[in-house]
Design an enzyme around this catalytic site. Structure first.
Site, PDB file in Angstrom:
ATOM      1  N   ASP A  30       0.968  -1.194  -0.063  1.00  0.00           N
ATOM      2  CA  ASP A  30       0.111   0.075   0.114  1.00  0.00           C
ATOM      3  C   ASP A  30       1.007   1.241  -0.084  1.00  0.00           C
ATOM      4  OD1 ASP A  30      -2.150   1.858   0.197  1.00  0.00           O
ATOM      5  OD2 ASP A  30      -2.150   1.401   2.394  1.00  0.00           O
ATOM      6  N   TYR A  35       2.929  10.178  -1.059  1.00  0.00           N
ATOM      7  CA  TYR A  35       4.091  10.085  -0.378  1.00  0.00           C
ATOM      8  C   TYR A  35       5.316  10.416  -1.217  1.00  0.00           C
ATOM      9  CZ  TYR A  35       1.037   7.018   2.359  1.00  0.00           C
ATOM     10  OH  TYR A  35      -0.079   6.495   3.300  1.00  0.00           O
TER      11      TYR A  35
END
Length: 183
Positions: A30, A35
């Site tokens: 995941d 990010y």
């Protein structure tokens, strides 16, 4: 574990960590577009080269991907449709097993978000095979909607939770759903 500028910036070390996890039997990865502004997805994509078929791959959309362009964030139809293509490119894959909404966007109507996800899910040529995570704050009509994208998974914070509290956290309208925990 975070990869890229938000965690370990060394791509080779990140790839090696993912390979160790896969070799140990982990089969669910995941990540999210936000990010390290896509760098995590790039590292995951490199690590999965030649191993993609044995992994359930999840990623998320919502976060700010540009400092000055307000259209490069959120849950608008335009951004979801555009960003899934970016995620596929960064992940070096033709499909995403679980495409998730990272956070609700107060500036975007829920029906617009769910409509975009429904369209991704129903387009034959679309590479997104399974959707959708929406945070537990969803109205019953949207979650149960006829033909609309429905909640398939819930992301719940793992800290200080027990199995029974995870089960109790799932909205009745959305069962059965799977749960992914995060900390």
């Amino acid at each position: 574990m975070m990869f890229g500028a938000w965690g370990n910036p060394n791509h080779d070390e990140g790839i090696a960590a993912i390979h160790r996890a896969l070799d140990a039997g982990i089969n669910f990865i995941d990540t999210a577009d936000v990010y390290a502004r896509g760098e995590s997805e790039e590292i995951v994509g490199k690590a999965l080269k030649g191993r993609r078929d044995s992994v359930v791959l999840a990623t998320k959309v919502h976060g700010t991907m540009h400092d000055t362009d307000p259209n490069m964030q959120g849950n608008s139809r335009r951004w979801i449709i555009q960003e899934v293509e970016h995620s596929l490119r960064r992940l070096q894959t033709d499909w995403i097993d679980l495409y998730q909404i990272h956070r609700w966007d107060p500036a975007t109507d829920h029906d617009e978000t769910l409509g975009a996800l429904t369209d991704l899910q129903t387009r034959r040529q679309d590479p997104v095979s399974r959707l959708i995570d929406v945070p537990a704050v969803t109205d019953r009509r949207s979650a149960m909607g006829g033909g609309e994208a429905r909640t398939r998974t819930l992301r719940l914070r793992a800290a200080r939770r027990t199995r029974s509290s995870f089960a109790a956290s799932r909205p009745r309208c959305c069962r059965p759903v799977s749960t992914t925990a995060w900390a």
